[in-house]
Design an enzyme around this catalytic site. Structure first.
Site, PDB file in Angstrom:
ATOM      1  N   ASP A  45       0.707  -1.247  -0.267  1.00  0.00           N
ATOM      2  CA  ASP A  45       0.036  -0.081   0.058  1.00  0.00           C
ATOM      3  C   ASP A  45       0.665   0.983   0.097  1.00  0.00           C
ATOM      4  O   ASP A  45       1.873   1.066   0.448  1.00  0.00           O
ATOM      5  CB  ASP A  45      -1.104   0.267   1.013  1.00  0.00           C
ATOM      6  CG  ASP A  45      -0.444  -0.629   2.937  1.00  0.00           C
ATOM      7  OD1 ASP A  45       1.073  -0.279   2.024  1.00  0.00           O
ATOM      8  OD2 ASP A  45      -1.434  -1.313   3.147  1.00  0.00           O
TER       9      ASP A  45
ATOM     10  N   ASN B  50      -7.497  -2.587  14.035  1.00  0.00           N
ATOM     11  CA  ASN B  50      -8.802  -3.009  13.894  1.00  0.00           C
ATOM     12  C   ASN B  50      -9.366  -3.968  12.935  1.00  0.00           C
ATOM     13  O   ASN B  50     -10.020  -4.208  12.176  1.00  0.00           O
ATOM     14  CB  ASN B  50      -9.886  -2.032  13.454  1.00  0.00           C
ATOM     15  CG  ASN B  50      -9.031  -1.602  11.885  1.00  0.00           C
ATOM     16  OD1 ASN B  50      -8.368  -2.241  11.612  1.00  0.00           O
ATOM     17  ND2 ASN B  50      -9.071  -0.419  10.982  1.00  0.00           N
TER      18      ASN B  50
ATOM     19  N   HIS C 291      -7.283  -4.974   9.929  1.00  0.00           N
ATOM     20  CA  HIS C 291      -7.114  -5.335   8.969  1.00  0.00           C
ATOM     21  C   HIS C 291      -6.224  -5.146   8.893  1.00  0.00           C
ATOM     22  O   HIS C 291      -4.605  -5.639   9.242  1.00  0.00           O
ATOM     23  CB  HIS C 291      -6.508  -3.183   7.600  1.00  0.00           C
ATOM     24  CG  HIS C 291      -6.213  -2.091   9.024  1.00  0.00           C
ATOM     25  ND1 HIS C 291      -5.728  -0.979   8.958  1.00  0.00           N
ATOM     26  CD2 HIS C 291      -4.250  -2.432   9.067  1.00  0.00           C
ATOM     27  CE1 HIS C 291      -5.358  -0.394   9.264  1.00  0.00           C
ATOM     28  NE2 HIS C 291      -4.161  -1.955   9.694  1.00  0.00           N
TER      29      HIS C 291
ATOM     30  N   GLU D 112      -9.780  -2.060   5.572  1.00  0.00           N
ATOM     31  CA  GLU D 112      -9.795  -1.864   5.913  1.00  0.00           C
ATOM     32  C   GLU D 112     -11.670  -2.275   5.987  1.00  0.00           C
ATOM     33  O   GLU D 112     -11.937  -3.218   5.761  1.00  0.00           O
ATOM     34  CB  GLU D 112     -10.708  -0.345   6.555  1.00  0.00           C
ATOM     35  CG  GLU D 112      -9.187   0.034   6.801  1.00  0.00           C
ATOM     36  CD  GLU D 112      -9.265   0.608   7.747  1.00  0.00           C
ATOM     37  OE1 GLU D 112      -8.466  -0.051   7.908  1.00  0.00           O
ATOM     38  OE2 GLU D 112      -8.392   1.310   7.407  1.00  0.00           O
TER      39      GLU D 112
END
Ligand code: F6R
Length: 235
Positions: A59, A123, A125, A130
């Site tokens: 990313d 979280n 991801h 996400e």
């Protein structure tokens, strides 16, 4: 499970080094963030031949130039690429300007990713996929979750400086990697690791999709593994 961050980094180094020695033309998927820094420190100090290795990063933030100190282009140059004899044309980092299809084509042309290194967000991801991301998603532009922006603010002067969007390899793309090495360290990751590895497979926890991958190596320190059932743990 391994006792410490350094032990996790050392084991990750052993895995990557063995792979590059066995296949000098390895196609390696790379992650950024805090977790792989110990691995990259070891790789940077090593004597592996990177000249025929091809890399694809997971990313990149939108809106930061490659030279920006917090861009993942800069991170890779600083922590790995400048230290090894990698061929610049064989390194690939997605750009947030909508070139997802071209990035996917480059992965396909390289023959697919042999070994993908992954971290995990608090979280759940993976990459910047996400919660809510489709398991079939491909490389694309995404908005970052509020939790991710807050977590990554530690790298920026002010939380307002953290980009709100990014380009990420998709979950479908990641799942096509032949082998995945997931690394997680610290208490802050314990809940995400537990939900990913022993909770239901759900898009609410993107990393839970890894339960469906046939060849995942999970490297955890004690703190990150602290909420896992004992029967899941080996050393
Ligand atoms: C980074 C990436 C992210 C990180 C994750 C954990 O390229 O794709 O998914 O792996 O946010 O980050 P750290 O290691 O900083 O806790």
């Amino acid at each position: 499970m391994l006792p410490t961050y350094e032990a996790v980094s050392g084991r990750a180094f052993d895995v990557v080094a063995a792979r590059i020695r066995a296949s000098p033309q390895l196609v390696l998927g790379l992650a950024t963030g805090s977790t792989p820094l110990g691995l990259y420190r070891r790789l940077a100090a090593g004597d592996l031949d990177w000249s025929r290795v091809t890399t694809f990063n997971l990313d990149e933030y939108a809106g930061l130039s490659p030279e920006h100190p917090q861009s993942y282009h800069h991170y890779m140059w600083l922590h790995l690429f400048r230290h090894v004899n990698i061929t610049p044309a064989r390194t690939h980092i997605p750009s947030a300007t909508g070139a997802g299809t071209a990035f996917e084509a480059r992965i396909a042309a390289a023959g697919g990713i042999d070994l993908q290194i992954l971290g995990i967000g608090a979280n759940g991801h993976i990459g910047f996929n996400e919660p809510g991301s489709s398991f079939g998603s491909r490389t694309r532009s995404v908005s970052l979750a509020a939790r991710t922006i807050a977590d990554n603010a530690r790298f920026f002067d002010r939380v307002e400086d953290v980009p709100r969007s990014a380009c990420t390899m998709g979950i479908g793309t990641i799942m096509e990697s032949r082998v995945i090495m997931l690394m997680a360290c610290g208490k802050v990751k314990a809940e995400a690791v537990s939900r990913a590895l022993q909770g239901p497979v759900t898009t609410d926890v993107p990393a839970s999709v890894l339960q469906r991958h046939p060849n995942v190596l999970v490297l955890l320190d004690e703190a990150a593994a602290s909420l896992l059932s004992k029967h899941l743990l080996t050393s």
